[in-house]
Motif scaffolding. Structure first.
Motif, short mmCIF file in Angstrom:
data_model
loop_
_atom_site.label_atom_id
_atom_site.label_comp_id
_atom_site.label_asym_id
_atom_site.label_seq_id
_atom_site.Cartn_x
_atom_site.Cartn_y
_atom_site.Cartn_z
N UNK A 1 -0.01 7.95 7.13
CA UNK A 1 1.28 7.39 6.34
C UNK A 1 0.62 6.03 5.79
N UNK A 2 1.42 5.76 4.78
CA UNK A 2 0.92 4.56 3.96
C UNK A 2 0.46 4.97 2.65
N UNK B 1 -2.34 7.82 2.34
CA UNK B 1 -1.85 8.87 3.21
C UNK B 1 -2.73 10.28 2.56
N UNK C 1 -5.09 -6.27 -4.19
CA UNK C 1 -5.61 -7.59 -3.29
C UNK C 1 -6.27 -6.69 -1.99
N UNK D 1 -0.41 -6.57 -5.45
CA UNK D 1 -0.06 -6.39 -3.92
C UNK D 1 0.48 -4.95 -3.99
N UNK D 2 -0.60 -4.11 -3.51
CA UNK D 2 -0.33 -2.63 -3.41
C UNK D 2 1.01 -2.36 -2.74
N UNK D 3 1.47 -2.82 -1.77
CA UNK D 3 2.72 -2.22 -1.21
C UNK D 3 4.09 -2.92 -1.73
N UNK E 1 4.60 -4.37 -4.74
CA UNK E 1 4.94 -4.60 -6.33
C UNK E 1 5.36 -3.17 -6.81
N UNK E 2 6.20 -3.22 -7.67
CA UNK E 2 6.69 -2.01 -8.47
C UNK E 2 6.56 -2.39 -10.14
N UNK E 3 6.55 -3.71 -10.29
CA UNK E 3 6.50 -3.91 -11.74
C UNK E 3 5.23 -4.72 -11.98
N UNK F 1 -1.56 4.18 -4.31
CA UNK F 1 -0.29 4.55 -4.95
C UNK F 1 -0.08 3.95 -6.25
N UNK F 2 -0.37 2.56 -6.38
CA UNK F 2 0.13 1.89 -7.54
C UNK F 2 -0.65 2.17 -8.73
N UNK G 1 3.09 11.31 -12.02
CA UNK G 1 3.48 10.03 -12.58
C UNK G 1 2.99 9.47 -13.90
#
Lengths: 289, 377
Positions: free
Chosen positions: B42-43, B46, B175, B204-206, B208-210, B232-233, B264
Motif C-alpha cells: 500500500x502507499x 504499491x 522530496x 511532497x509526494x503524499x 500535494x495535489x496541485x 503516483x504524483x 491520468x
C-alpha cells in the motif's frame, strides 16, 4: 513578471476553493460557537462519494452531484444530531465539542482510507488540453469554473443572510445567542439551517477540486484547518471577511512558495493566523469587542 | 517453609529449562525455510509491491515444485512496508526476531536505508532493488540487485545531449534521499556535456495535489526538457504541466510504466522518453521467453523488470541456502561468489561491496504504448 502574475492567478483560484468551505465553517461557528472540525470530513466525504458515483458506478454528472449534495447535508446534520446535540444537552463545554469533532473526523476519514486506499485518485474523464491563455497566464477550464461557481455560491450565501428572515435570525444568533433566543429565534432550527447550508456549500468545491487535481485522503484535515484559519483571520461572524481572508491566504501561500519550498504552504497559512492573533485578533472585518 | 518454597522454585526452574531445551530441539529440525520480504503493498509505490510479489511468488512455486531446498519447502513471509520507512522497521524487526529469516528482500530507497542497519546488526542479509547509488557501501549484509541512479542518470544525460541535442533541462522530483543523490549526479554530469540545468523543483509526494506553483517557476525558466521523478504524483504533474502550456520534452524513468500513468496523463505523456533497466520482454533469448510464458500463464500479464528482479532474488537466495546454509552469514558468503548468474533481470555478478552493474535502455511512449526506443550504448 509573468511568473508572478501566474502565481497570483493560482493563488486566486486556491482562495476561491477555500471560500465556500470557510463560509460554511464560519456560519456554523458564529451561530453555535461549536468548532465543527468535522467540516473537513463533509468535504472529503463529498469528494469521495462523488468519485464513487461518477467513476466506478458511472452515473451521470448531474445525478452524482445531486446525490452527493443530499448526502453531504445528511452527513452534516447527522453529525450535529448524533454527536453535538446530545453532548450539549449534557452540558458539554466547547472544548468537549471540539474533541468530539476531531474524533469524528479521524474515525470517518480512516473509514474512507480503508474503503478507498491511501492513494490519490483522478476524477476527470475529459481529455487533457492546454488551458486558456490570458496574456501569458494559463488557467484550465476547471480552474475558471471553480472561481465562477464559488463566487456564485458566496454571493448566494451573502444575499440570503442579508435579505431573508432566516438570514436575519442567523445574524442575530451570531451576535448574541442568548438574546436571540429571548426574542424568539428558534436556535434549534437555525442550527439545522447552518449545518445543512454549511455542509451543502462544500460540495461544489469538493467536486471541482476532484476534477481538477484529483482526490486524496489528506484533503479533509487540511481543508478544515484552512477554513478555520480563514474564518478567524476574516473575523468571526463576518462572512465577507472569511472570503477576503481565503483569497488572501491562497495568494500569499502561492506567492510564498515562490521563495520557499512547497512543503511550507501550511506553515504560511498558520503564520498568517499567528500574525493576526497578535496584531489584529478581531480579524480583518471584526470590531474591537 | 524454606524447604517447600525452594522445592517449588526448583521444580519450576527445571521445567523452564526442559521446555527451553525441547523448544530448541524442535527449532533445529527445520520444517520450512523462510525468507522475508518487506514490500510496498500500500502507499504510493504499491505498483512495485504487487509486481515484486508476483515475481517472488512464482519463483517460490518453482523452487518447491522442484523438490524444495534439499527437500525442505521454501516460504516467503511478506510484510507491508506501506512505502514508509517507519512501518518497514517494525516489519523488519518482526521478520528478524520472530520469523528468524536469514535474508530479507526489499525495494525502495527510504525503506532499504531504514532496514539495512537492522540486518547488519542481526546478521540478516538485506537484498534490495532500490535505486540509491552506494546503498550497500559499508554494510556487509546489504546487497543490491538492480540498476541505480548511477546507471540511469548518465544514460539520460547522454540521451538528452547526444540524441535529443537539448541543452536546457528542468528537473521536478519528489522530496527524498534518492532525489538528492540523483540531482547531485545531474548537476555534475549535465554541464560537462554542455547542458544547463535551468530549474530544480521538488514536491511532497503524499501531501500535494496541485503542483502548479512549482510548474510556474519551471515554465519561467524556459526549459527544452523536463525530467519528472516520483511515484503516483508523476502523471498528475505531467498533466498539469501540459495544461499550463509547458512545451518541454517530458522525460522520466520506469515510474512512467505504472498503470495509472496513461489513465491520468493520457495524451500529455505521449512522446515522453524514459530510462529503464535493460529488460526486453520480447527478447528472443530462451531464458526470457520461458520466464514470460510462465508469468503470463500465471498472472495474465507481461512481467516488468522488478517482478523479474525479485524472481531472481528468490532463486539466488534459495541457491545460497542450499549450497551454504540457512543463516545470514551463509547466504552472504554465497552471494559474494555469484558470478554471471543467468538471471531473468539480467546476467548478475555481485561486486565485493554487494552492488551490481546493470545497464539501462531508453524507452518511449508512442500511440499510448510503451516501446523500446534505443538499447543501451
Amino acid at each position: 513578471m509573468e511568473i508572478l502574475i501566474q502565481l497570483i492567478a493560482n493563488g486566486f483560484v486556491a482562495g476561491w476553493i477555500y471560500a465556500p468551505v470557510a463560509i460554511g465553517f464560519g456560519l456554523i461557528y458564529s451561530t453555535t460557537r461549536d468548532f465543527h472540525f468535522a467540516h473537513g470530513l463533509v468535504y472529503i466525504s463529498a469528494a469521495y462519494l462523488f468519485y464513487a458515483l461518477y467513476v466506478p458506478a458511472n452515473l451521470s454528472f448531474l445525478l452524482s452531484f445531486v446525490i452527493t449534495s443530499v448526502a453531504a447535508v445528511v452527513l452534516g446534520l447527522g453529525i450535529d444530531y448524533v454527536i453535538y446535540r446530545p453532548l450539549k444537552k449534557q452540558g458539554a463545554t466547547p472544548f468537549i465539542i471540539l474533541l468530539s469533532s476531531i474524533g469524528v473526523i479521524i474515525f470517518l476519514e480512516n473509514l474512507i482510507l480503508l474503503a478507498f486506499g491511501p492513494e490519490r485518485m483522478a476524477l476527470s474523464k475529459a481529455d487533457i488540453t492546454e488551458g486558456y491563455q490570458f496574456g501569458g497566464v494559463y488557467m484550465t477550464k476547471m480552474q475558471l469554473l471553480i472561481v465562477a461557481f464559488s463566487i456564485l455560491l458566496c454571493l448566494a450565501a451573502w444575499l440570503l443572510i442579508k435579505y431573508t428572515k432566516t438570514g436575519r435570525a442567523i445574524r442575530a444568533m451570531s451576535n448574541d445567542p442568548e438574546m436571540a433566543q429571548i426574542i424568539g429565534v428558534s436556535t434549534n432550527m437555525i442550527r439545522a439551517v447552518v449545518f445543512s447550508a454549511g455542509s451543502a456549500l462544500v460540495v461544489v468545491p469538493a467536486v471541482l477540486v476532484g476534477l481538477d487535481t484529483g482526490i486524496s485522503p489528506q484533503m479533509g484535515m487540511t481543508m478544515t484547518v484552512m477554513a478555520a484559519v480563514a474564518v478567524f483571520v476574516g473575523g468571526v461572524g463576518h462572512l465577507i471577511g472569511a472570503v477576503f481572508a481565503s483569497l488572501m491566504i491562497g495568494m500569499i501561500q502561492n506567492l510564498g512558495v515562490f521563495y520557499v519550498e512547497a512543503k511550507w504552504q501550511d506553515l504560511i497559512a498558520f503564520g498568517i493566523l499567528l500574525a493576526f492573533i497578535i496584531f489584529r485578533p478581531m480579524g480583518l472585518l471584526g470590531h474591537r469587542a | 517453609m524454606f524447604g517447600k518454597t525452594m522445592r517449588l522454585a526448583s521444580i519450576l526452574v527445571c521445567a523452564f529449562f526442559i521446555a527451553a531445551a525441547v523448544y530448541d530441539l524442535d527449532a533445529s529440525a527445520q520444517q520450512v525455510y523462510k525468507l522475508g520480504a518487506v514490500l510496498p503493498f500500500t502507499g504510493s509505490a504499491s505498483f512495485f509491491g504487487k509486481n515484486t510479489r508476483q515475481g517472488s511468488d512464482m519463483a517460490v512455486g518453482e523452487v518447491n515444485a522442484a523438490g524444495g531446498i534439499n527437500g525442505v519447502k521454501l516460504e516467503v513471509v511478506y510484510e507491508d512496508s506501506k512505502t514508509e520507512p517507519k512501518e518497514a522497521v517494525t516489519a523488519m524487526n518482526k521478520l528478524v526476531s520472530i520469523d528468524k529469516v536469514p535474508a530479507v528482500m526489499t525495494i525502495l530507497t527510504g525503506v532499504s536505508r531504514a532496514i539495512i542497519p537492522i540486518g547488519e546488526k542481526s546478521k540478516v542479509v538485506v537484498m534490495t532493488s532500490a535505486m540509491l547509488p552506494g546503498i550497500t557501501e559499508g554494510y556487509k549484509y546489504a546487497f543490491r540487485n538492480a540498476t541505480s541512479y548511477d546507471n540511469h542518470v548518465p544514460a539520460m544525460v547522454d540521451f538528452i545531449t547526444a540524441d535529443l541535442k537539448m541543452k536546457r533541462l528542468a528537473i521536478m522530483m519528489a522530496q527524498s534521499e534518492w532525489a538528492d543523490r540523483a540531482l547531485a549526479l545531474y548537476k555534475s554530469l549535465f554541464p560537462k556535456k554542455g547542458g544547463e540545468i535551468v530549474s530544480v523543483e521538488t514536491f511532497q509526494e503524499e501531501a500535494e495535489t496541485d503542483f502548479r506553483t512549482q510548474l510556474t517557476k519551471i515554465k519561467a525558466s524556459k526549459p527544452e526538457a523536463l525530467f519528472v521523478e516520483g511515484f503516483k504524483a508523476v502523471p498528475v504533474i505531467i498533466k498539469q504541466a501540459t495544461e499550463m502550456g509547458i512545451k518541454a520534452q517530458v522525460l522520466g524513468s520506469h515510474t512512467l510504466e505504472s498503470p495509472d500513468v496513461l489513465k491520468i496523463a493520457k495524451t500529455a505523456v505521449e512522446g515522453a522518453y524514459y530510462t529503464k533497466t535493460a529488460f526486453d520482454p520480447n527478447s528472443p533469448d530462451k531464458i526470457m521467453q520461458d520466464y514470460q510464458k510462465k508469468y503470463k500463464e500465471r498472472y495474465g500479464e507481461t512481467s516488468e523488470v522488478y517482478a523479474a528482479t525479485h524472481y531472481d532474488q528468490v532463486k539466488l537466495l534459495a541457491l545460497a541456502i542450499k549450497n551454504k546454509g540457512y543463516s545470514g552469514d551463509a547466504v552472504r558468503e554465497y552471494l559474494l561468489t555469484v558470478k554471471d548468474f543467468p538471471g531473468v533481470s539480467g546476467v548478475t555478478t555481485f561486486l565485493p561491496n554487494g552492488d551490481v552493474n546493470k545497464i539501462v535502455d531508453i524507452w518511449t511512449i508512442k500511440d499510448g504504448k510503451y516501446n523500446l526506443y534505443r538499447l543501451a550504448k
